[in-house]
Every structure is written in C-alpha cells, then in structure tokens.
Design a protein around this motif. Structure first.
Motif, PDB file in Angstrom:
ATOM      1  N   ASN A 334       0.844  -1.197   0.000  1.00 49.90           N
ATOM      2  CA  ASN A 334       0.000   0.000   0.000  1.00 49.90           C
ATOM      3  C   ASN A 334       0.879   1.248   0.000  1.00 49.90           C
ATOM      4  N   PRO A 335       0.846   2.062  -1.063  1.00 49.81           N
ATOM      5  CA  PRO A 335       1.725   3.244  -1.129  1.00 49.81           C
ATOM      6  C   PRO A 335       1.204   4.420  -0.308  1.00 49.81           C
ATOM      7  N   LEU A 336       0.013   4.284   0.287  1.00 52.48           N
ATOM      8  CA  LEU A 336      -0.593   5.413   0.995  1.00 52.48           C
ATOM      9  C   LEU A 336      -0.646   5.183   2.505  1.00 52.48           C
ATOM     10  N   THR A 337       0.197   4.272   3.023  1.00 47.66           N
ATOM     11  CA  THR A 337       0.200   4.037   4.470  1.00 47.66           C
ATOM     12  C   THR A 337       0.761   5.235   5.226  1.00 47.66           C
ATOM     13  N   GLU A 338       1.567   6.052   4.517  1.00 47.46           N
ATOM     14  CA  GLU A 338       2.125   7.237   5.176  1.00 47.46           C
ATOM     15  C   GLU A 338       2.309   8.335   4.128  1.00 47.46           C
ATOM     16  N   VAL A 339       1.361   9.277   4.119  1.00 48.08           N
ATOM     17  CA  VAL A 339       1.384  10.371   3.141  1.00 48.08           C
ATOM     18  C   VAL A 339       1.716  11.654   3.882  1.00 48.08           C
ATOM     19  N   GLU A 340       2.796  12.309   3.448  1.00 50.05           N
ATOM     20  CA  GLU A 340       3.222  13.550   4.096  1.00 50.05           C
ATOM     21  C   GLU A 340       2.571  14.744   3.398  1.00 50.05           C
ATOM     22  N   LEU A 341       1.942  15.636   4.211  1.00 49.43           N
ATOM     23  CA  LEU A 341       1.253  16.810   3.679  1.00 49.43           C
ATOM     24  C   LEU A 341       1.794  18.072   4.336  1.00 49.43           C
ATOM     25  N   THR A 342       1.773  19.148   3.581  1.00 51.96           N
ATOM     26  CA  THR A 342       2.071  20.472   4.142  1.00 51.96           C
ATOM     27  C   THR A 342       0.860  21.344   3.894  1.00 51.96           C
ATOM     28  N   GLN A 343       0.172  21.688   4.986  1.00 54.25           N
ATOM     29  CA  GLN A 343      -1.072  22.443   4.872  1.00 54.25           C
ATOM     30  C   GLN A 343      -0.940  23.799   5.558  1.00 54.25           C
ATOM     31  N   THR A 344      -1.748  24.721   5.096  1.00 55.77           N
ATOM     32  CA  THR A 344      -1.771  26.070   5.670  1.00 55.77           C
ATOM     33  C   THR A 344      -3.047  26.224   6.482  1.00 55.77           C
ATOM     34  N   ASP A 345      -2.906  26.588   7.757  1.00 58.09           N
ATOM     35  CA  ASP A 345      -4.090  26.704   8.606  1.00 58.09           C
ATOM     36  C   ASP A 345      -4.760  28.053   8.415  1.00 58.09           C
ATOM     37  N   SER A 346      -5.778  28.335   9.238  1.00 63.61           N
ATOM     38  CA  SER A 346      -6.568  29.558   9.081  1.00 63.61           C
ATOM     39  C   SER A 346      -5.760  30.813   9.372  1.00 63.61           C
ATOM     40  N   LEU A 347      -4.637  30.665  10.069  1.00 66.46           N
ATOM     41  CA  LEU A 347      -3.795  31.824  10.371  1.00 66.46           C
ATOM     42  C   LEU A 347      -2.668  31.992   9.363  1.00 66.46           C
ATOM     43  N   GLY A 348      -2.662  31.160   8.322  1.00 62.71           N
ATOM     44  CA  GLY A 348      -1.644  31.285   7.289  1.00 62.71           C
ATOM     45  C   GLY A 348      -0.343  30.606   7.641  1.00 62.71           C
ATOM     46  N   GLN A 349      -0.322  29.810   8.718  1.00 61.11           N
ATOM     47  CA  GLN A 349       0.898  29.120   9.108  1.00 61.11           C
ATOM     48  C   GLN A 349       0.923  27.725   8.486  1.00 61.11           C
ATOM     49  N   LYS A 350       2.091  27.352   7.978  1.00 56.46           N
ATOM     50  CA  LYS A 350       2.236  26.047   7.362  1.00 56.46           C
ATOM     51  C   LYS A 350       2.499  24.994   8.438  1.00 56.46           C
ATOM     52  N   ARG A 351       1.849  23.859   8.285  1.00 55.17           N
ATOM     53  CA  ARG A 351       1.965  22.784   9.267  1.00 55.17           C
ATOM     54  C   ARG A 351       2.099  21.458   8.533  1.00 55.17           C
ATOM     55  N   GLN A 352       3.071  20.656   8.982  1.00 55.11           N
ATOM     56  CA  GLN A 352       3.316  19.362   8.355  1.00 55.11           C
ATOM     57  C   GLN A 352       2.446  18.301   9.030  1.00 55.11           C
ATOM     58  N   ARG A 353       1.796  17.512   8.208  1.00 50.24           N
ATOM     59  CA  ARG A 353       0.937  16.450   8.729  1.00 50.24           C
ATOM     60  C   ARG A 353       1.210  15.163   7.969  1.00 50.24           C
ATOM     61  N   PHE A 354       0.793  14.051   8.599  1.00 57.15           N
ATOM     62  CA  PHE A 354       0.955  12.727   7.979  1.00 57.15           C
ATOM     63  C   PHE A 354      -0.387  12.012   8.032  1.00 57.15           C
ATOM     64  N   LEU A 355      -0.820  11.517   6.865  1.00 59.21           N
ATOM     65  CA  LEU A 355      -2.064  10.759   6.776  1.00 59.21           C
ATOM     66  C   LEU A 355      -1.757   9.302   6.435  1.00 59.21           C
ATOM     67  N   SER A 356      -2.559   8.395   7.009  1.00 63.70           N
ATOM     68  CA  SER A 356      -2.452   6.974   6.696  1.00 63.70           C
ATOM     69  C   SER A 356      -3.788   6.514   6.132  1.00 63.70           C
ATOM     70  N   MET A 357      -3.775   5.912   4.954  1.00 61.50           N
ATOM     71  CA  MET A 357      -5.000   5.445   4.291  1.00 61.50           C
ATOM     72  C   MET A 357      -4.967   3.925   4.185  1.00 61.50           C
ATOM     73  N   GLN A 358      -6.013   3.286   4.718  1.00 55.99           N
ATOM     74  CA  GLN A 358      -6.141   1.840   4.669  1.00 55.99           C
ATOM     75  C   GLN A 358      -7.390   1.472   3.872  1.00 55.99           C
ATOM     76  N   PHE A 359      -7.308   0.394   3.108  1.00 52.74           N
ATOM     77  CA  PHE A 359      -8.385  -0.005   2.204  1.00 52.74           C
ATOM     78  C   PHE A 359      -8.882  -1.401   2.596  1.00 52.74           C
ATOM     79  N   SER A 360     -10.184  -1.554   2.711  1.00 56.60           N
ATOM     80  CA  SER A 360     -10.800  -2.850   3.020  1.00 56.60           C
ATOM     81  C   SER A 360     -11.882  -3.142   1.986  1.00 56.60           C
ATOM     82  N   ARG A 361     -11.921  -4.376   1.525  1.00 56.94           N
ATOM     83  CA  ARG A 361     -12.878  -4.746   0.491  1.00 56.94           C
ATOM     84  C   ARG A 361     -14.293  -4.900   1.055  1.00 56.94           C
TER      85      ARG A 361
END
Length: 714
Positions: A334-361
């Motif tokens: 699974n290539p999406l077990t650890e996805v690194e994101l850089t998002q900008t919050d409501s105050l305009g500050q950049k914050r690094q986050r990590f998402l994990s996506m799991q798939f079940s049939r």
C-alpha cells in the motif's frame, strides 16, 4: 489578541450544536437499557435458577455420597459380627488341641477393633477405615430410630468388646477360658447384634432414598422453572426483533450523525475510483479541500502526493478490485500508508501532517463492490517515532563513550570484535538458510549452533566487562531458549530471531567503530592480548559471577604457554577456559556456608593453566576445589529430562552418564539465569575440543573438586 492556540477557533462554531446531539445520544442509551430490562431480568432469573439447582444438587449429592459410605459400612458391620463369631468358634475348637493359631487371634483382634471403631463412628462421627482400607470420614447416624438402634447395639457390644480385650491381653495359658467365655457370649448375642445392624442398614437406606427423592424433585422443579423462563425470554426476544425492524430506518439517519462526529475519514470508493454517497465530515479537513460524493479519488490525491506515488496508488486500488488477488498479500505494498502533507491553517501558518490510508474490500456475491477507505491523522505517531529515533542515536553516542573505557587494552577489544562479528554473521547465514519447509531435526541443530555462538559472545563480552553487549546476548538467548525446549519446531518459529540479532549487531558495530578509531595506534600486525591481560579478564569474570551467585572465589592463572600458540588455537582455548571457569563458579564450588561446614576455606580456589609437556603437547587445565561432579544427580536430571529411562541408565557406566553433561540443553541448575541453566556452556567446550581435534579428560572427587584437562598436539 490571538494566542498560539488560536487555530482551535476554527472549530468553535460547531460547539453550540454539540449539547443537543449528546442529549439525544444519552436518551437513546437510556432507552435501550430500559428496552431490554425485562429480558435481562429474565436471563438473570434463568441463571439464578440454574445456580440454585446446581447448589442444591451438589449439597444433596454430597449427602447421598455420605449415605452411601454409611450404608456400605453398616453392611460391613454385619459381616464383621459374623467374622468375629466364626473366628471365636474356630478358636474354641483349636484351643482344645493346643495353642490358638496366631492368624485366628489376629482375625479376632482386627475384626473387633474395626467393628468398635465403626460403631463409635456411627454414634459420634469419626474417621474410620473404609471398605478399600483407606481412611474415610463416617458421619454420625441421625434420626431417633438410628440412635435407638445404636444404643441397643452398644449395650450388647460393650460386654463382648471387654471379653475380646481380655482375650487379647491374656497370655497363651489363659486363652482357653477367655475364648470359651467370648464364644458363649457370641452364641447368645450374635443374632441380636446382627439384627440391629440390619435395622441400621435399612434405616440408612430409607434416609438415602428420601434424599434422592428430594434431589429428583429439586431437579424437576428447576427444569420446569428454567423452561418457563426460557419461553418468556423467547417471547420477549421475538417482540424486540419486530421492534428492531422498525428501527432500521432510524439507524440510517443515525449513520449520518456518526459520520458527522467521527474523527477518522471514512468513505466508500467505487470501481471507477469515485467517492460514494456516505462520507464522514472529517475527510474534507484531512485533505484540505471540500469533498463531495462522486469526486474522483485520484484527482483528490494529485495535489498531495508525487506523480509516482499517485500512479502506484492507482495500480494498488485496481489490484484490490481484482477478486482473485488476495487482500492480505497486497497490504504490504500500500503506497498510501504514510502520506506527508504540508497544509496552511486559518492563520496562514504552514503545518506538516501525515495521513495513513487503509483499504478494506466490501464483497458481495464474490465480487468486490466497493472499498472502505479509512483515513487517519498519524502525525503524533510519526513525531513519536522520530523522537524515539533521536533517543536511539543518543543512546548510541552514550555507548560509544562507554567503549572508550576499554582503550587501555585495544588489542583484546579488537580481537573480540573480529571474532564476534564473524560469529554473528554465521548466525545470520544460518537464519537465511531457514524456510517454512525446513526439516524439524535440521532446525533444532541450527538453533543449537546459533545458541553456541550467542552464548560464546556473551561469555567473552562478560569477561571483557562489556555488560551492555553481554545483556543483549543474554536477551537473544532468552528468545532462543523456548525454541530449544519446544517438542516440535517449524521454520516459522524462527521468523522473530532477526530482530534480536540485528540489535546485537548494531551494538557490535558501535563497538567496532570505536575499535577502528583506535586501530591507528596499533602496529600493522596487532599484538594479541597478553598473558597478564587475559588473566586479569578471567579473574574479573570470576569475581563478577561470584558476587552474583554469592559464592566467594578467587582465580589463579598460569598462562605463559598460550602466547606461543597460533591464533586459532589460542582463541579456542580462551573460549574453553571462559566456559569452564563460569561452570566452575556456578556449578563446581559451594557457597560460603557449605564450605565452612565442610572445613574448607570460605573462598573457593579455581586454577587455570596452559602448559606444554615433554611430548610438545599443549595442556589446558581448569581445576576447582568444590563439591565435585555428582553422577547420581546427573542421572536423576537425565530421567527428568526424559532423555533416558531407568533401563537404559542401568546399562550405562558412570563415565557414560557423566559424559551427558556435555550434551546441548543439559543443565543441573534449578532455574535459568544469566550465568547458568541454559545447558550450553559445556556444549561449547565439547564443540571447541572437537574442532581442535583435541582430547577432553574429566576427573572428579566428591567434596574435593573437579579437573577438566584439554590435550592438544600442535
């Protein structure tokens, strides 16, 4: 003024709507509990009925068991009265022609004693001899009828018992008179006493029958109540089932409420890679953009991941929608077990986050209809892993500092690192040769070989005072030990071993880096550890083990000849000496109190010598002044391990029995610890002796000590 926690203001508009939702949820929980109150009470009563019947059954069964003992012993009383009478009549006939046979006297005395003890047990309750000859508790016979029978029986038995006592206490010259008196009394009263014992047996059987009737009534009543209760539960269950059907529509609405508050991102993915109609509200926040049913999942991912990851994700999802591909086998890619994101919050500050996506049939009619996608914010876990990685690096630096303490003898340290690295790499090669279909016997031999290597590393590390490395090797041993003791073994059992091996290699590499930094100080041909250094290391090992085992001991060494030997021979003899010295302290010498009681010096003596004789043979001698080898203790240990049976051991000589101490897994220690109990130290000795082509001689005397001698032609 805004504070650093100001980003939390972004969710404040949702706060006013939370209390009504909680109140609705609270009412539903309370309503559900009331809804099933009747069924819960009915089930409780059902269990209560069963428990009550069980307790009554147990109590009445216990009484019936006591009644059975009483009836059996009452019947025996009848037999005993007849035995006494018969023995008396036979004695009366025998005394006319000479002395009474001792067997008749014993029969009279035993029957009289047994009858009297049992009769007293019926009256007062006592422990008597049962029908099988074992002690059994006889409860006192209850009821007025039994009491009356016993009183009448005692009035007849007491005079008879006194006559039997007089017969037992009289000499052989007086037997005739006492025998005649007892026999006459038996003729006059035996029938009456027999009748009373019959009455007692009948009364006890009647009481037992009454209790059995009570038990049947209790069982019948309990079963009837339980059946009625079951019918009530069944009625209530069907009624609730109908009500549940009506709640299905309400559940659909509640699903939306759940999706609105769940923290994880949840949605269904169609084979066209579009989002389904049910999407949790948190999905939009996690992806940083509004999501709607029907959105293309690949387009949703495209601004968040690289082109390669996006293409890998597309291929992975297509694999999951292929029915013949096993879901468990492709989870690891699974290539999406650890996805690194850089998002900008409501105050305009950049914050690094990590998402994990799991798939079940979601499978229907053997075809994959949808994929359930779970999106989690794993940022705290990733941050913790990075923190732990930093702590590991810090610990590595501390270990490097610890290694610097051994720079006083860099030659010994360098030799140890080289030998240990080669040994652990051989363990790694052994693990690489193992697969799920490996033969059980071959796996056991592989585990034994690995155990010898790891134990040897632990011994040398302990000798050099490398406690961290020694403890790591000991932990590795602890994972190998259950495999050695298992009745059967498969290749899968060894799958967890690379982890402790990697930890041991990691710490060895840290030590190796320290050694490499110091190699420039050594001559091009590095000298081997000197005699003094080796003696000091062995002495330190003895002192450390002696302190841990509370066995004061000192080491005397004479190792001049070892410096003349080739490196291979010198290393092997050093390893043998380490294991034999450890064995001498742990198993050979006694504790201080035992030595003092035997008149020995409180501090034990261990000698290690390496010398050449007139035939140019090399001798390694390790001698202690302890208690000596105990062949009987070895024999008992072999029996407890199940290696041999009594017949096999009976055919073995003492030397053959003692030779078993060199087998893998044999140890006389009561429990396994860091210094003993693994059954591998002497196995290493035997292995090294065979590898050298040497001879191993063992001599031992009780309370005087044991000597191990290795002879080697060079």
């Amino acid at each position: 003024m805004s504070s650093p926690g100001a980003p939390g203001l972004a969710i404040s508009p949702a706060l006013p709507s939370a209390p009504p939702l909680l109140r609705r949820t609270g009412r539903k929980v309370q309503f559900n509990l009331g809804k099933y109150r009747e069924i819960i009470i009915a089930v409780a009563f059902f269990l209560l009925f069963d428990l009550a019947v069980l307790v009554l059954n147990f109590y009445v069964s216990f009484q019936i068991a006591e009644d059975a003992v009483s009836i059996n012993l009452a019947g025996r009383q009848r037999m005993l009265s007849q035995r006494m009478s018969k023995a008396l009549y036979a004695s009366e006939l025998a005394v006319a022609s000479g002395p009474i046979p001792q067997s008749l006297l014993d029969e009279l005395h035993n029957a009289s004693r047994l009858f009297d003890n049992t009769l007293q047990g019926f009256r007062n309750g006592a422990q008597v001899t049962g029908g099988d000859g074992r002690p059994v508790y006889l409860p006192a016979a209850s009821g007025p009828k039994s009491a009356d029978i016993l009183a009448r029986a005692v009035s007849i038995w007491e005079p008879w018992r006194r006559q039997m006592d007089l017969l037992r206490e009289s000499g052989s010259a007086s037997h005739a008179a006492y025998v005649k008196a007892a026999a006459d009394y038996a003729r006059a009263n035996n029938v009456a006493l027999l009748g009373m014992m019959n009455e007692l047996t009948t009364d006890l059987e009647a009481a037992a029958s009454q209790r059995a009737s009570v038990l049947r009534m209790v069982q019948t009543g309990g079963i009837v109540l339980a059946l009625l209760n079951f019918l009530f539960i069944l009625f209530k269950f069907i009624r609730r089932l109908r009500q549940s059907d009506a709640a299905v529509e309400q559940a659909s609405g509640e699903t939306q409420e759940i999706l609105s508050v769940v923290r994880e991102g949840l949605f269904l993915l169609t084979p066209e890679m579009t989002l389904g109609t049910q999407i949790s509200h948190s999905v939009s926040g996690m992806f940083g953009r509004a999501t709607q049913p029907g959105d293309n999942f690949i387009l949703l991912l495209s601004p968040l991941v690289s082109a390669k990851t996006l293409e890998d994700a597309r291929g992975y999802i297509q694999l999951l929608f292929t029915p013949h591909v096993k879901e468990d086998l492709v989870q690891s890619i699974n290539p999406l077990t650890e996805v690194e994101l850089t998002q900008t919050d409501s105050l305009g500050q950049k914050r690094q986050r990590f998402l994990s996506m799991q798939f079940s049939r979601v499978v229907e009619d053997k075809s994959v209809k949808h994929l359930l996608v779970t999106v989690q914010d794993v940022t705290p876990r990733i941050e913790l892993e990075r923190k732990l990685e930093g702590e590991q690096k810090r610990a590595q630096r501390e270990f490097d500092l610890l290694v610097q303490a051994f720079e006083a003898d860099p030659a010994a340290l360098a030799a140890f690192v080289d030998r240990t690295e080669a040994s652990l790499l051989e363990v790694n090669d052994l693990l690489r040769q193992v697969d799920a279909g490996s033969d059980g016997k071959q796996l056991r031999r592989t585990v034994d070989r690995m155990y010898r290597h790891v134990h040897a590393v632990k011994g040398e590390a302990s000798m050099l005072s490398l406690e961290l490395l020694a403890s790591t090797a000991h932990e590795f041993e602890s994972q190998l030990q259950p495999l050695r003791e298992a009745a059967t073994m498969s290749g899968e059992a060894l799958l967890a071993l690379p982890l402790p091996l990697e930890e041991l290699l990691t710490r060895l590499q840290a030590l190796k880096r320290s050694v490499l930094r110091d190699r420039h100080r050594l001559p091009e041909v590095a000298p081997q550890p000197g005699v003094d250094a080796l003696g000091a290391q062995l002495s330190a090992l003895v002192e450390r083990i002696a302190d841990d085992t509370a066995k004061p001991a000192r080491l005397n060494t004479k190792l001049d000849a070892i410096t003349e030997l080739p490196t291979r021979v010198r290393d092997a003899l050093t390893q043998i000496a380490v294991q034999l010295v450890r064995n001498a302290v742990v198993h050979g010498v006694e504790d201080a109190a035992t030595r003092e009681a035997r008149g020995k010096p409180v501090r034990a003596r261990i000698d290690v010598e390496v010398a050449r004789d007139e035939t140019d043979q090399v001798h390694l001698l390790v001698r202690d002044d302890g208690g000596g080898l105990n062949p009987e203790r070895v024999r008992q240990r072999l029996l407890s391990l199940g290696w041999f049976n009594e017949a096999q051991l009976a055919e073995m000589s003492v030397s053959q029995i003692v030779a078993q101490v060199f087998k893998p897994g044999f140890s006389t220690a009561e429990s396994a610890g860091e210094h003993a109990g693994r059954g591998v130290g002497l196995d290493i000795v035997a292995h090294e002796v065979r590898r050298l082509g040497a001879r191993l001689l063992v001599s031992s005397r009780a309370q005087e000590g044991t000597t191990f001698r290795v002879r080697l032609a060079t």
